[in-house]
Design a protein around this motif. Sequence first.
Motif, PDB file in Angstrom:
ATOM      1  N   LYS A  94      -2.753  -0.045  -4.133  1.00  0.00           N
ATOM      2  CA  LYS A  94      -2.857  -1.196  -3.238  1.00  0.00           C
ATOM      3  C   LYS A  94      -2.816  -2.450  -4.099  1.00  0.00           C
ATOM      4  CE  LYS A  94      -5.693   1.125   0.255  1.00  0.00           C
ATOM      5  NZ  LYS A  94      -6.977   1.088   1.022  1.00  0.00           N
ATOM      6  N   GLY A  95      -1.984  -3.422  -3.722  1.00  0.00           N
ATOM      7  CA  GLY A  95      -1.882  -4.629  -4.530  1.00  0.00           C
ATOM      8  C   GLY A  95      -0.927  -5.640  -3.950  1.00  0.00           C
ATOM      9  N   ILE A  96      -0.389  -6.483  -4.844  1.00  0.00           N
ATOM     10  CA  ILE A  96       0.485  -7.596  -4.463  1.00  0.00           C
ATOM     11  C   ILE A  96       1.757  -7.545  -5.299  1.00  0.00           C
ATOM     12  CG2 ILE A  96       0.721 -10.116  -4.410  1.00  0.00           C
ATOM     13  CD1 ILE A  96      -1.269  -9.257  -2.412  1.00  0.00           C
ATOM     14  N   ASP A 111       0.885  -1.162   0.000  1.00  0.00           N
ATOM     15  CA  ASP A 111       0.000   0.000   0.000  1.00  0.00           C
ATOM     16  C   ASP A 111       0.921   1.210   0.000  1.00  0.00           C
ATOM     17  OD1 ASP A 111      -1.676   2.133   0.599  1.00  0.00           O
ATOM     18  OD2 ASP A 111      -2.889   0.997   2.036  1.00  0.00           O
ATOM     19  N   PHE A 112       1.003   1.926  -1.129  1.00  0.00           N
ATOM     20  CA  PHE A 112       2.010   2.974  -1.260  1.00  0.00           C
ATOM     21  C   PHE A 112       1.546   4.047  -2.236  1.00  0.00           C
ATOM     22  CE2 PHE A 112       2.767  -0.129  -4.544  1.00  0.00           C
ATOM     23  CZ  PHE A 112       3.151   0.609  -5.658  1.00  0.00           C
ATOM     24  N   TYR A 113       2.276   5.160  -2.219  1.00  0.00           N
ATOM     25  CA  TYR A 113       2.069   6.247  -3.178  1.00  0.00           C
ATOM     26  C   TYR A 113       3.226   6.261  -4.173  1.00  0.00           C
ATOM     27  CZ  TYR A 113      -1.540   8.188  -0.099  1.00  0.00           C
ATOM     28  OH  TYR A 113      -2.668   8.371   0.657  1.00  0.00           O
ATOM     29  N   ALA A 114       2.931   6.678  -5.390  1.00  0.00           N
ATOM     30  CA  ALA A 114       3.968   6.735  -6.420  1.00  0.00           C
ATOM     31  C   ALA A 114       3.615   7.814  -7.434  1.00  0.00           C
ATOM     32  CB  ALA A 114       4.100   5.383  -7.120  1.00  0.00           C
ATOM     33  N   LYS A 115       4.617   8.196  -8.220  1.00  0.00           N
ATOM     34  CA  LYS A 115       4.402   9.159  -9.298  1.00  0.00           C
ATOM     35  C   LYS A 115       4.772   8.509 -10.627  1.00  0.00           C
ATOM     36  CE  LYS A 115       5.283  13.933 -10.715  1.00  0.00           C
ATOM     37  NZ  LYS A 115       5.939  15.204 -10.343  1.00  0.00           N
ATOM     38  N   ILE A 116       3.827   8.519 -11.560  1.00  0.00           N
ATOM     39  CA  ILE A 116       4.046   7.928 -12.884  1.00  0.00           C
ATOM     40  C   ILE A 116       5.003   8.819 -13.668  1.00  0.00           C
ATOM     41  CG2 ILE A 116       2.914   7.160 -15.014  1.00  0.00           C
ATOM     42  CD1 ILE A 116       0.298   6.987 -13.380  1.00  0.00           C
ATOM     43  N   ILE A 132      18.827  -3.039 -14.294  1.00  0.00           N
ATOM     44  CA  ILE A 132      17.811  -2.633 -13.344  1.00  0.00           C
ATOM     45  C   ILE A 132      17.065  -3.847 -12.818  1.00  0.00           C
ATOM     46  CG2 ILE A 132      16.184  -2.198 -15.229  1.00  0.00           C
ATOM     47  CD1 ILE A 132      14.811  -0.168 -13.488  1.00  0.00           C
ATOM     48  N   THR A 133      16.783  -3.825 -11.532  1.00  0.00           N
ATOM     49  CA  THR A 133      15.908  -4.801 -10.902  1.00  0.00           C
ATOM     50  C   THR A 133      14.785  -4.020 -10.235  1.00  0.00           C
ATOM     51  OG1 THR A 133      17.719  -6.336 -10.474  1.00  0.00           O
ATOM     52  CG2 THR A 133      15.719  -6.615  -9.168  1.00  0.00           C
ATOM     53  N   ALA A 134      13.552  -4.358 -10.573  1.00  0.00           N
ATOM     54  CA  ALA A 134      12.418  -3.592 -10.062  1.00  0.00           C
ATOM     55  C   ALA A 134      11.279  -4.518  -9.683  1.00  0.00           C
ATOM     56  CB  ALA A 134      11.940  -2.578 -11.105  1.00  0.00           C
ATOM     57  N   PRO A 135      10.596  -4.240  -8.574  1.00  0.00           N
ATOM     58  CA  PRO A 135       9.415  -5.031  -8.233  1.00  0.00           C
ATOM     59  C   PRO A 135       8.285  -4.769  -9.222  1.00  0.00           C
ATOM     60  CG  PRO A 135       9.668  -3.179  -6.729  1.00  0.00           C
ATOM     61  CD  PRO A 135      10.890  -3.201  -7.571  1.00  0.00           C
ATOM     62  N   ALA A 136       7.541  -5.827  -9.530  1.00  0.00           N
ATOM     63  CA  ALA A 136       6.377  -5.723 -10.412  1.00  0.00           C
ATOM     64  C   ALA A 136       5.130  -5.979  -9.581  1.00  0.00           C
ATOM     65  CB  ALA A 136       6.477  -6.734 -11.558  1.00  0.00           C
ATOM     66  N   VAL A 137       4.247  -5.011  -9.519  1.00  0.00           N
ATOM     67  CA  VAL A 137       3.069  -5.062  -8.657  1.00  0.00           C
ATOM     68  C   VAL A 137       1.804  -5.238  -9.483  1.00  0.00           C
ATOM     69  CG1 VAL A 137       1.623  -3.700  -7.084  1.00  0.00           C
ATOM     70  CG2 VAL A 137       4.112  -3.684  -6.832  1.00  0.00           C
ATOM     71  N   LEU A 138       0.980  -6.183  -9.077  1.00  0.00           N
ATOM     72  CA  LEU A 138      -0.365  -6.325  -9.635  1.00  0.00           C
ATOM     73  C   LEU A 138      -1.299  -5.581  -8.696  1.00  0.00           C
ATOM     74  CD1 LEU A 138      -2.301  -7.521 -11.729  1.00  0.00           C
ATOM     75  CD2 LEU A 138      -2.492  -9.547 -10.276  1.00  0.00           C
ATOM     76  N   ALA A 139      -1.867  -4.473  -9.172  1.00  0.00           N
ATOM     77  CA  ALA A 139      -2.662  -3.595  -8.318  1.00  0.00           C
ATOM     78  C   ALA A 139      -4.115  -4.052  -8.239  1.00  0.00           C
ATOM     79  CB  ALA A 139      -2.607  -2.165  -8.830  1.00  0.00           C
TER      80      ALA A 139
END
Length: 279
Positions: A118-120, A68-73, A135-142
């Motif tokens: 909010k997601g997984i 559960d987080f905030y982000a900027k596209i 780059i290594t980045a988490p991939a979230v299914l919202a």
Amino acid sequence: MKKYISFLILISVLVLAACGETSSTDGNKGDKNEPMKKEKAAEAKLLTNEEFEKMFSDPKKYKGSEVDFYAKIFVEPERDSDGTYLQAYANNNDERNIIIMIKDPDIDVAAEDVIHVKGIIKDVFKGENAFGGQITAPAVLADTIEKSDYQTAFSPAKETIDVNEEQNQHGYKLVVEKVELADQETRVYVKVLNESEDKISFYSFNTKLVANGKQYEEEMNYDANYPEVQSEILSGVGTEGIIAFPKLPDDLDTFQLYFEGSSDNYELDFEPFVFDIKK
């Protein structure tokens, strides 16, 4: 530096991760695998803020966790019939690159939007960005994505002072609506109304905040993209915006705001608009 990722790879990563929720490697064993899936879902937990920050150093370790987080596209979303795919940076930190998919191809989001997600954590992306860097980045299914704003997401007010005071000189009305005190900055919400017959001018960079014998100048926050009070205001027109200043000392009880205004009618004299603010 923002880490742009190939969306062709991004989409395949997230679609496969999403499809993995409902399909099994062996159709004859689907029923047998179902209890295991339910057990894993029950184990999923919401990451704390501290855990969320640690997750970026080892996303694979946190696969399956709730977030559960905030982000900027920071790039325009890509869409297909399966959903919408976003690249964003979390918590106002361009080192927190994160990939987000939501199963909604019509969701109303765009580059520069601040969003609440909010997601997984479904997978981990590894590859090259547009500049050839690894780059290594988490991939979230919202599950949900909602539009937010900079103040709410990255600089919440610790204290709000409701002022709602108006001063009027020759039909030039200036209103201080409220002041927000945050850890990173001080925000002043201002409205200017021109009820005179002439064009008037307002320049936010002439505004001063005075506290404990110290003068503070406007501090531009380009990440926030706050609405700005227009500088030239025609007769019968109103404008409003947010003026940001540096963070004030926590033990401060009172301070003053100074604004300057002028009119195209040079026969009119204007004094500074001075507001005494008490916490």
